[in-house]
Scaffold this motif. Structure first.
Motif, PDB file in Angstrom:
ATOM      1  N   SER A   1      -1.544  -0.547 -17.267  1.00  0.00           N
ATOM      2  CA  SER A   1      -0.321  -0.192 -17.998  1.00  0.00           C
ATOM      3  C   SER A   1      -0.650   0.101 -19.457  1.00  0.00           C
ATOM      4  N   GLU A   2       0.195   0.950 -20.083  1.00  0.00           N
ATOM      5  CA  GLU A   2      -0.021   1.216 -21.512  1.00  0.00           C
ATOM      6  C   GLU A   2       0.580   0.105 -22.373  1.00  0.00           C
ATOM      7  N   PHE A   3       1.255  -0.849 -21.725  1.00  0.00           N
ATOM      8  CA  PHE A   3       1.820  -1.983 -22.473  1.00  0.00           C
ATOM      9  C   PHE A   3       0.986  -3.232 -22.253  1.00  0.00           C
ATOM     10  N   VAL A   4       0.818  -3.996 -23.318  1.00  0.00           N
ATOM     11  CA  VAL A   4       0.153  -5.289 -23.186  1.00  0.00           C
ATOM     12  C   VAL A   4       1.191  -6.379 -23.472  1.00  0.00           C
ATOM     13  N   ALA A   5       1.132  -7.435 -22.668  1.00  0.00           N
ATOM     14  CA  ALA A   5       1.998  -8.601 -22.884  1.00  0.00           C
ATOM     15  C   ALA A   5       1.244  -9.538 -23.821  1.00  0.00           C
ATOM     16  N   ILE A   6       1.909  -9.945 -24.908  1.00  0.00           N
ATOM     17  CA  ILE A   6       1.176 -10.689 -25.931  1.00  0.00           C
ATOM     18  C   ILE A   6       2.047 -11.816 -26.488  1.00  0.00           C
ATOM     19  N   ARG A   7       1.418 -12.978 -26.729  1.00  0.00           N
ATOM     20  CA  ARG A   7       2.188 -14.065 -27.354  1.00  0.00           C
ATOM     21  C   ARG A   7       1.286 -15.036 -28.098  1.00  0.00           C
ATOM     22  N   VAL A   8       1.915 -15.813 -28.998  1.00  0.00           N
ATOM     23  CA  VAL A   8       1.228 -16.899 -29.706  1.00  0.00           C
ATOM     24  C   VAL A   8       1.766 -18.206 -29.117  1.00  0.00           C
ATOM     25  N   PRO A   9       0.918 -18.941 -28.395  1.00  0.00           N
ATOM     26  CA  PRO A   9       1.394 -20.174 -27.760  1.00  0.00           C
ATOM     27  C   PRO A   9       1.606 -21.271 -28.784  1.00  0.00           C
ATOM     28  N   ASN A  10       2.598 -22.117 -28.552  1.00  0.00           N
ATOM     29  CA  ASN A  10       2.903 -23.179 -29.509  1.00  0.00           C
ATOM     30  C   ASN A  10       2.335 -24.512 -29.040  1.00  0.00           C
ATOM     31  N   HIS A  11       1.022 -24.637 -29.168  1.00  0.00           N
ATOM     32  CA  HIS A  11       0.398 -25.914 -28.820  1.00  0.00           C
ATOM     33  C   HIS A  11      -0.746 -26.163 -29.805  1.00  0.00           C
ATOM     34  N   PRO A  12      -0.754 -27.324 -30.487  1.00  0.00           N
ATOM     35  CA  PRO A  12      -1.748 -27.535 -31.541  1.00  0.00           C
ATOM     36  C   PRO A  12      -3.184 -27.369 -31.061  1.00  0.00           C
ATOM     37  N   ILE A  13      -3.496 -27.831 -29.860  1.00  0.00           N
ATOM     38  CA  ILE A  13      -4.872 -27.760 -29.361  1.00  0.00           C
ATOM     39  C   ILE A  13      -5.283 -26.322 -29.099  1.00  0.00           C
ATOM     40  N   THR A  14      -4.399 -25.574 -28.465  1.00  0.00           N
ATOM     41  CA  THR A  14      -4.743 -24.189 -28.150  1.00  0.00           C
ATOM     42  C   THR A  14      -4.742 -23.320 -29.405  1.00  0.00           C
ATOM     43  N   LEU A  15      -3.914 -23.652 -30.375  1.00  0.00           N
ATOM     44  CA  LEU A  15      -3.971 -22.913 -31.642  1.00  0.00           C
ATOM     45  C   LEU A  15      -5.301 -23.175 -32.354  1.00  0.00           C
ATOM     46  N   LYS A  16      -5.778 -24.422 -32.288  1.00  0.00           N
ATOM     47  CA  LYS A  16      -7.101 -24.721 -32.867  1.00  0.00           C
ATOM     48  C   LYS A  16      -8.194 -23.968 -32.128  1.00  0.00           C
ATOM     49  N   LEU A  17      -8.060 -23.926 -30.815  1.00  0.00           N
ATOM     50  CA  LEU A  17      -9.039 -23.201 -30.002  1.00  0.00           C
ATOM     51  C   LEU A  17      -9.061 -21.722 -30.400  1.00  0.00           C
TER      52      LEU A  17
ATOM     53  N   LEU B   1       7.768 -16.955 -26.212  1.00  0.00           N
ATOM     54  CA  LEU B   1       8.215 -15.564 -26.180  1.00  0.00           C
ATOM     55  C   LEU B   1       7.013 -14.637 -26.058  1.00  0.00           C
ATOM     56  N   THR B   2       7.044 -13.780 -25.037  1.00  0.00           N
ATOM     57  CA  THR B   2       5.992 -12.774 -24.853  1.00  0.00           C
ATOM     58  C   THR B   2       6.597 -11.405 -25.108  1.00  0.00           C
ATOM     59  N   LEU B   3       5.895 -10.591 -25.895  1.00  0.00           N
ATOM     60  CA  LEU B   3       6.372  -9.242 -26.198  1.00  0.00           C
ATOM     61  C   LEU B   3       5.521  -8.212 -25.468  1.00  0.00           C
ATOM     62  N   LEU B   4       6.185  -7.224 -24.879  1.00  0.00           N
ATOM     63  CA  LEU B   4       5.463  -6.105 -24.267  1.00  0.00           C
ATOM     64  C   LEU B   4       5.376  -4.995 -25.307  1.00  0.00           C
ATOM     65  N   LEU B   5       4.152  -4.719 -25.765  1.00  0.00           N
ATOM     66  CA  LEU B   5       3.945  -3.727 -26.824  1.00  0.00           C
ATOM     67  C   LEU B   5       2.895  -2.714 -26.384  1.00  0.00           C
ATOM     68  N   LYS B   6       2.950  -1.514 -26.969  1.00  0.00           N
ATOM     69  CA  LYS B   6       1.964  -0.484 -26.605  1.00  0.00           C
ATOM     70  C   LYS B   6       0.568  -0.908 -27.031  1.00  0.00           C
ATOM     71  N   LYS B   7      -0.346  -0.975 -26.094  1.00  0.00           N
ATOM     72  CA  LYS B   7      -1.688  -1.468 -26.396  1.00  0.00           C
ATOM     73  C   LYS B   7      -2.554  -0.375 -27.021  1.00  0.00           C
ATOM     74  N   ASN B   8      -3.583  -0.778 -27.749  1.00  0.00           N
ATOM     75  CA  ASN B   8      -4.574   0.199 -28.194  1.00  0.00           C
ATOM     76  C   ASN B   8      -5.839   0.076 -27.345  1.00  0.00           C
ATOM     77  N   ASP B   9      -6.862   0.861 -27.685  1.00  0.00           N
ATOM     78  CA  ASP B   9      -8.046   0.950 -26.828  1.00  0.00           C
ATOM     79  C   ASP B   9      -8.891  -0.314 -26.783  1.00  0.00           C
ATOM     80  N   LYS B  10      -8.638  -1.210 -27.726  1.00  0.00           N
ATOM     81  CA  LYS B  10      -9.444  -2.451 -27.718  1.00  0.00           C
ATOM     82  C   LYS B  10      -9.115  -3.341 -26.528  1.00  0.00           C
ATOM     83  N   VAL B  11      -7.918  -3.158 -25.956  1.00  0.00           N
ATOM     84  CA  VAL B  11      -7.521  -4.013 -24.826  1.00  0.00           C
ATOM     85  C   VAL B  11      -8.007  -3.385 -23.519  1.00  0.00           C
ATOM     86  N   PRO B  12      -8.880  -4.073 -22.794  1.00  0.00           N
ATOM     87  CA  PRO B  12      -9.384  -3.500 -21.544  1.00  0.00           C
ATOM     88  C   PRO B  12      -8.249  -3.262 -20.548  1.00  0.00           C
TER      89      PRO B  12
END
Ligand code: TXA
Ligand code: MG
Length: 317
Positions: free
Chosen positions: A105-121, A87-98
Protein backbone atom coordinates in the motif's frame (compact mmCIF):
# COMPACT_ATOMS: atom_id res chain seq x y z
CA UNK A 1 12.89 -15.23 27.86
CA UNK A 2 11.03 -12.46 29.71
CA UNK A 3 12.96 -9.60 31.29
CA UNK A 4 13.45 -5.88 31.63
CA UNK A 5 16.80 -5.46 29.87
CA UNK A 6 16.20 -2.65 27.36
CA UNK A 7 19.82 -2.78 26.15
CA UNK A 8 19.54 -6.48 25.34
CA UNK A 9 16.25 -5.88 23.51
CA UNK A 10 17.87 -3.06 21.51
CA UNK A 11 20.91 -5.12 20.53
CA UNK A 12 18.73 -8.06 19.47
CA UNK A 13 16.64 -5.73 17.30
CA UNK A 14 19.82 -4.31 15.73
CA UNK A 15 20.77 -7.88 14.81
CA UNK A 16 17.46 -8.30 12.96
CA UNK A 17 15.80 -10.43 15.64
CA UNK A 18 12.22 -10.11 16.90
CA UNK A 19 11.36 -8.90 20.40
CA UNK A 20 8.06 -8.78 22.30
CA UNK A 21 7.42 -5.20 23.43
CA UNK A 22 4.91 -3.71 25.87
CA UNK A 23 2.61 -0.92 24.79
CA UNK A 24 -0.35 0.75 26.47
CA UNK A 25 -2.73 -0.96 24.01
CA UNK A 26 -1.47 -4.53 23.62
CA UNK A 27 1.96 -6.19 23.41
CA UNK A 28 3.67 -6.02 20.02
CA UNK A 29 5.91 -8.43 18.13
CA UNK A 30 8.62 -6.01 17.02
CA UNK A 31 11.43 -5.98 14.48
CA UNK A 32 13.46 -3.38 12.61
CA UNK A 33 10.96 -1.96 10.10
CA UNK A 34 13.76 -1.10 7.66
CA UNK A 35 15.16 -4.64 7.59
CA UNK A 36 13.05 -6.70 5.17
CA UNK A 37 14.22 -10.08 6.43
CA UNK A 38 13.42 -9.09 10.00
CA UNK A 39 9.96 -7.95 8.91
CA UNK A 40 9.37 -11.21 7.04
CA UNK A 41 10.15 -13.13 10.21
CA UNK A 42 7.31 -11.28 11.98
CA UNK A 43 4.81 -12.57 9.39
CA UNK A 44 6.20 -16.09 9.72
CA UNK A 45 6.14 -16.17 13.52
CA UNK A 46 2.55 -14.92 13.59
CA UNK A 47 1.49 -17.07 10.67
CA UNK A 48 0.10 -13.86 9.23
CA UNK A 49 -0.71 -13.45 5.53
CA UNK A 50 1.60 -11.03 3.74
CA UNK A 51 -1.38 -8.97 2.53
CA UNK A 52 -2.03 -7.80 6.10
CA UNK A 53 0.23 -4.76 6.70
CA UNK A 54 2.06 -3.83 9.91
CA UNK A 55 2.01 -0.73 12.09
CA UNK A 56 5.27 1.20 12.33
CA UNK A 57 6.20 2.46 15.81
CA UNK A 58 8.30 5.58 16.22
CA UNK A 59 9.52 7.62 19.20
CA UNK A 60 8.00 10.98 18.24
CA UNK A 61 6.44 13.12 15.50
CA UNK A 62 9.86 14.10 14.14
CA UNK A 63 10.78 10.48 13.52
CA UNK A 64 7.37 9.83 11.94
CA UNK A 65 8.02 12.67 9.49
CA UNK A 66 11.13 10.89 8.22
CA UNK A 67 8.93 8.18 6.69
CA UNK A 68 5.95 9.98 5.17
CA UNK A 69 5.47 12.08 2.05
CA UNK A 70 3.24 14.53 3.76
CA UNK A 71 1.69 15.04 7.15
CA UNK A 72 -1.68 16.80 6.66
CA UNK A 73 -2.52 19.55 9.12
CA UNK A 74 -5.31 17.61 10.83
CA UNK A 75 -3.01 14.63 11.23
CA UNK A 76 -0.39 16.83 12.89
CA UNK A 77 -2.97 18.30 15.19
CA UNK A 78 -4.06 14.81 16.22
CA UNK A 79 -0.48 13.60 16.64
CA UNK A 80 0.44 16.56 18.84
CA UNK A 81 -2.61 15.91 21.01
CA UNK A 82 -2.62 12.10 21.22
CA UNK A 83 0.97 10.88 20.75
CA UNK A 84 2.29 9.03 22.57
CA UNK A 85 -1.02 7.18 22.72
CA UNK A 86 -3.50 4.68 21.25
CA UNK A 87 -3.86 6.41 17.89
CA UNK A 88 -2.48 5.13 14.58
CA UNK A 89 -2.44 7.40 11.54
CA UNK A 90 -2.52 6.18 7.95
CA UNK A 91 -0.21 8.51 6.02
CA UNK A 92 1.37 8.42 2.56
CA UNK A 93 4.67 6.60 2.93
CA UNK A 94 7.96 7.56 1.31
CA UNK A 95 10.56 5.23 -0.22
CA UNK A 96 12.34 4.60 3.05
CA UNK A 97 9.49 2.34 4.18
CA UNK A 98 9.86 -1.14 2.68
CA UNK A 99 6.77 -2.35 0.76
CA UNK A 100 6.66 -5.49 2.86
CA UNK A 101 5.69 -3.36 5.90
CA UNK A 102 2.64 -1.88 4.14
CA UNK A 103 1.80 -4.94 2.01
CA UNK A 104 2.36 -2.78 -1.05
CA UNK A 105 0.00 0.00 0.00
CA UNK A 106 1.07 3.61 -0.52
CA UNK A 107 -0.09 4.30 3.05
CA UNK A 108 1.87 3.44 6.15
CA UNK A 109 0.20 2.98 9.54
CA UNK A 110 2.27 4.83 12.12
CA UNK A 111 2.06 5.58 15.84
CA UNK A 112 4.00 6.55 18.96
CA UNK A 113 3.21 4.02 21.70
CA UNK A 114 2.66 5.35 25.21
CA UNK A 115 4.80 3.07 27.33
CA UNK A 116 7.92 4.25 29.19
CA UNK A 117 9.92 1.08 28.47
CA UNK A 118 9.16 1.00 24.77
CA UNK A 119 9.80 4.72 24.44
CA UNK A 120 13.23 4.15 26.01
CA UNK A 121 13.79 1.28 23.62
CA UNK A 122 12.89 3.52 20.65
CA UNK A 123 15.43 6.07 21.94
CA UNK A 124 18.11 3.36 22.02
CA UNK A 125 17.77 2.42 18.35
CA UNK A 126 17.93 4.50 15.20
CA UNK A 127 15.21 2.74 13.23
CA UNK A 128 11.40 2.42 13.60
CA UNK A 129 9.82 -0.82 14.77
CA UNK A 130 7.28 -2.74 12.74
CA UNK A 131 5.02 -4.46 15.24
CA UNK A 132 1.69 -6.22 14.99
CA UNK A 133 0.02 -7.52 18.12
CA UNK A 134 2.11 -10.39 19.54
CA UNK A 135 -0.40 -13.20 19.06
CA UNK A 136 -0.75 -15.95 16.49
CA UNK A 137 -2.84 -14.60 13.57
CA UNK A 138 -6.54 -14.57 14.44
CA UNK A 139 -6.14 -15.21 18.17
CA UNK A 140 -6.74 -12.84 21.10
CA UNK A 141 -4.25 -9.96 21.46
CA UNK A 142 -1.84 -10.11 24.43
CA UNK A 143 -2.02 -7.58 27.27
CA UNK A 144 0.66 -9.13 29.52
CA UNK A 145 4.19 -10.41 28.92
CA UNK A 146 3.03 -13.89 30.04
CA UNK A 147 0.49 -13.98 27.20
CA UNK A 148 3.30 -13.46 24.70
CA UNK A 149 5.54 -15.97 26.45
CA UNK A 150 2.83 -18.61 26.41
CA UNK A 151 2.14 -18.42 22.69
CA UNK A 152 5.30 -17.12 21.06
CA UNK A 153 7.92 -17.61 23.79
CA UNK A 154 10.02 -20.08 21.82
CA UNK A 155 9.87 -17.99 18.64
CA UNK A 156 11.02 -14.54 19.78
CA UNK A 157 14.52 -13.65 20.95
CA UNK A 158 13.30 -11.77 24.03
CA UNK A 159 10.17 -10.37 25.66
CA UNK A 160 10.34 -7.02 27.42
CA UNK A 161 8.06 -7.06 30.44
CA UNK A 162 6.17 -3.81 30.90
CA UNK A 163 3.36 -5.05 33.12
CA UNK A 164 -0.31 -5.00 32.21
CA UNK A 165 -1.27 -2.88 29.17
CA UNK A 166 -3.09 0.12 30.62
CA UNK A 167 -5.61 0.58 27.77
CA UNK A 168 -6.09 -3.05 26.75
CA UNK A 169 -7.52 -2.50 23.26
CA UNK A 170 -5.52 -2.03 20.06
CA UNK A 171 -5.02 1.52 18.80
CA UNK A 172 -7.71 3.41 16.91
CA UNK A 173 -6.68 3.71 13.25
CA UNK A 174 -7.53 6.93 11.41
CA UNK A 175 -7.17 7.70 7.74
CA UNK A 176 -6.52 11.41 7.44
CA UNK A 177 -6.12 13.50 4.32
CA UNK A 178 -6.45 17.24 3.82
CA UNK A 179 -10.13 16.87 2.96
CA UNK A 180 -11.28 13.79 4.74
CA UNK A 181 -10.96 11.84 7.95
CA UNK A 182 -12.36 8.41 8.78
CA UNK A 183 -11.93 5.60 11.28
CA UNK A 184 -10.42 2.44 9.77
CA UNK A 185 -10.38 0.50 13.06
CA UNK A 186 -12.15 1.24 16.34
CA UNK A 187 -9.76 1.05 19.27
CA UNK A 188 -8.43 2.46 22.49
CA UNK A 189 -9.08 6.12 21.66
CA UNK A 190 -12.82 6.70 21.44
CA UNK A 191 -14.64 8.15 18.44
CA UNK A 192 -16.38 10.65 20.72
CA UNK A 193 -13.09 11.92 22.14
CA UNK A 194 -11.62 12.52 18.68
CA UNK A 195 -14.82 14.19 17.50
CA UNK A 196 -14.91 16.48 20.49
CA UNK A 197 -11.29 17.46 19.94
CA UNK A 198 -11.76 18.15 16.23
CA UNK A 199 -15.17 19.73 16.71
CA UNK A 200 -16.77 17.62 13.98
CA UNK A 201 -18.22 14.21 13.33
CA UNK A 202 -16.04 11.61 11.71
CA UNK A 203 -17.16 8.71 9.58
CA UNK A 204 -16.25 5.07 9.81
CA UNK A 205 -14.74 3.21 6.89
CA UNK A 206 -14.07 -0.11 8.51
CA UNK A 207 -12.46 -2.19 5.83
CA UNK A 208 -13.98 -5.61 5.38
CA UNK A 209 -12.86 -8.97 4.10
CA UNK A 210 -12.55 -8.83 0.35
CA UNK A 211 -10.18 -5.92 0.09
CA UNK A 212 -8.70 -5.76 3.53
CA UNK A 213 -7.10 -2.37 3.91
CA UNK A 214 -7.22 -2.91 7.66
CA UNK A 215 -7.57 -6.65 7.96
CA UNK A 216 -7.94 -6.42 11.73
CA UNK A 217 -11.33 -6.16 10.12
CA UNK A 218 -11.32 -9.72 8.84
CA UNK A 219 -14.62 -11.03 10.18
CA UNK A 220 -13.28 -13.64 12.50
CA UNK A 221 -10.55 -12.27 14.68
CA UNK A 222 -9.61 -11.94 18.32
CA UNK A 223 -11.04 -15.40 18.65
CA UNK A 224 -10.92 -17.78 21.55
CA UNK A 225 -10.60 -21.48 20.69
CA UNK A 226 -13.85 -22.44 22.38
CA UNK A 227 -17.39 -21.69 21.33
CA UNK A 228 -18.04 -18.03 22.10
CA UNK A 229 -21.61 -16.80 21.94
CA UNK A 230 -22.95 -13.25 22.26
CA UNK A 231 -26.34 -13.22 23.89
CA UNK A 232 -28.86 -10.45 24.44
CA UNK A 233 -30.43 -12.37 27.31
CA UNK A 234 -27.97 -14.31 29.42
CA UNK A 235 -30.64 -15.95 31.65
CA UNK A 236 -32.35 -17.41 28.59
CA UNK A 237 -29.08 -18.50 27.00
CA UNK A 238 -27.96 -20.21 30.20
CA UNK A 239 -31.22 -22.17 30.23
CA UNK A 240 -30.91 -23.02 26.56
CA UNK A 241 -27.49 -24.59 27.20
CA UNK A 242 -28.39 -26.46 30.39
CA UNK A 243 -26.31 -29.61 30.83
CA UNK A 244 -23.26 -28.08 29.14
CA UNK A 245 -20.33 -26.59 30.96
CA UNK A 246 -20.90 -22.84 30.64
CA UNK A 247 -18.71 -19.85 31.49
CA UNK A 248 -19.88 -16.23 31.51
CA UNK A 249 -18.31 -12.93 30.55
CA UNK A 250 -20.47 -10.10 31.89
CA UNK A 251 -20.52 -6.35 32.46
CA UNK A 252 -22.04 -4.37 35.34
CA UNK A 253 -23.47 -5.57 38.63
CA UNK A 254 -25.03 -8.89 37.64
CA UNK A 255 -25.28 -12.21 39.41
CA UNK A 256 -26.11 -15.62 38.04
CA UNK A 257 -26.15 -19.22 39.25
CA UNK A 258 -23.11 -19.41 41.53
CA UNK A 259 -22.04 -22.77 40.14
CA UNK A 260 -21.31 -21.11 36.78
CA UNK A 261 -17.82 -19.66 36.29
CA UNK A 262 -18.27 -15.93 35.70
CA UNK A 263 -15.84 -13.12 34.96
CA UNK A 264 -17.10 -9.57 35.17
CA UNK A 265 -15.42 -7.00 32.89
CA UNK A 266 -16.36 -4.19 35.27
CA UNK A 267 -18.72 -4.51 38.23
CA UNK A 268 -19.09 -0.74 38.44
CA UNK A 269 -19.85 -0.46 34.72
CA UNK A 270 -16.61 1.35 33.81
CA UNK A 271 -15.84 0.87 30.10
CA UNK A 272 -12.14 1.67 30.54
CA UNK A 273 -11.80 -1.00 33.21
CA UNK A 274 -13.68 -3.38 30.92
CA UNK A 275 -11.26 -2.65 28.07
CA UNK A 276 -8.28 -3.40 30.34
CA UNK A 277 -9.78 -6.73 31.40
CA UNK A 278 -11.25 -7.87 28.09
CA UNK A 279 -8.45 -9.87 26.44
CA UNK A 280 -7.09 -11.31 29.69
CA UNK A 281 -10.55 -12.52 30.65
CA UNK A 282 -11.18 -13.98 27.20
CA UNK A 283 -7.99 -15.98 27.63
CA UNK A 284 -8.94 -17.14 31.13
CA UNK A 285 -12.36 -18.23 29.88
CA UNK A 286 -10.75 -20.04 27.00
CA UNK A 287 -8.70 -22.22 29.37
CA UNK A 288 -11.47 -22.53 31.98
CA UNK A 289 -12.63 -25.91 30.71
CA UNK A 290 -16.00 -24.50 29.66
CA UNK A 291 -17.60 -25.92 26.51
CA UNK A 292 -19.44 -22.69 25.86
CA UNK A 293 -18.59 -19.10 26.71
CA UNK A 294 -21.62 -16.82 26.92
CA UNK A 295 -21.11 -13.09 26.79
CA UNK A 296 -23.13 -9.94 26.28
CA UNK A 297 -22.49 -6.62 24.60
CA UNK A 298 -21.47 -3.64 26.70
CA UNK A 299 -23.08 -0.17 26.26
CA UNK A 300 -22.36 0.99 22.74
CA UNK A 301 -20.56 4.28 23.31
CA UNK A 302 -17.04 5.47 24.24
CA UNK A 303 -14.71 2.42 24.45
CA UNK A 304 -17.83 0.25 24.31
CA UNK A 305 -17.81 0.61 20.51
CA UNK A 306 -14.42 -1.07 20.23
CA UNK A 307 -15.16 -3.63 22.96
CA UNK A 308 -18.36 -4.69 21.17
CA UNK A 309 -16.46 -4.86 17.88
CA UNK A 310 -13.99 -7.34 19.44
CA UNK A 311 -16.78 -9.34 21.12
CA UNK A 312 -18.70 -9.64 17.83
CA UNK A 313 -15.63 -10.80 15.99
CA UNK A 314 -14.85 -13.35 18.68
CA UNK A 315 -18.40 -14.67 18.29
CA UNK A 316 -18.45 -14.65 14.50
CA UNK A 317 -18.34 -18.10 12.89
O1 TXA B 1 -2.34 -0.96 19.34
C1 TXA B 1 -1.92 -1.43 18.29
O2 TXA B 1 -2.22 -0.92 17.19
C2 TXA B 1 -1.03 -2.66 18.39
C3 TXA B 1 0.25 -2.27 19.10
C4 TXA B 1 1.27 -3.38 19.13
O3 TXA B 1 0.77 -1.11 18.54
N1 TXA B 1 -0.76 -3.17 17.08
C5 TXA B 1 -1.69 -3.83 16.35
O4 TXA B 1 -1.20 -4.33 15.17
O5 TXA B 1 -2.84 -3.98 16.70
P1 TXA B 1 -1.97 -5.41 14.30
O6 TXA B 1 -1.04 -5.77 13.23
O7 TXA B 1 -2.46 -6.51 15.15
O8 TXA B 1 -3.16 -4.61 13.69
C6 TXA B 1 -2.83 -3.59 12.79
C7 TXA B 1 -3.98 -3.28 11.91
C8 TXA B 1 -4.30 -4.41 10.96
O9 TXA B 1 -5.70 -4.50 10.88
C9 TXA B 1 -3.71 -3.92 9.66
O10 TXA B 1 -4.40 -4.40 8.57
C10 TXA B 1 -3.86 -2.41 9.78
O11 TXA B 1 -3.60 -2.17 11.13
N2 TXA B 1 -2.86 -1.74 8.97
C11 TXA B 1 -1.53 -1.73 9.16
N3 TXA B 1 -0.92 -1.05 8.18
C12 TXA B 1 -1.89 -0.62 7.35
C13 TXA B 1 -1.89 0.12 6.14
N4 TXA B 1 -0.77 0.54 5.59
N5 TXA B 1 -3.08 0.39 5.57
C14 TXA B 1 -4.22 -0.04 6.12
N6 TXA B 1 -4.28 -0.77 7.26
C15 TXA B 1 -3.14 -1.05 7.86
MG1 MG C 1 -3.59 -7.95 15.81
Amino acid sequence: MIGSDIRLAASNLKLGLTVGIPTETVYGLAANALNEDAVISIFKIKNRPFFDPLIMHVRDIEQAKEYVKDFPETAQKLAIKYWPGPLTLLLKKNDKVPDIVTSGSEFVAIRVPNHPITLKLLEAIDFPLAAPSANPFGYISPTRAEHVEKQLGNKVSYILDGGISSVGLESTILKVSDKDISIARLGGLSKEEIEEFLGKEIGMQLHLNSNPQAPGQLDKHYSPENRFILSDNLELSINAHKGKKIALLTFGDKHFDETIFQLNLSKSGDLHEAARNLFHYMRLLDISGAEIILSEEVPNFDLGLAINDRLRRAASK
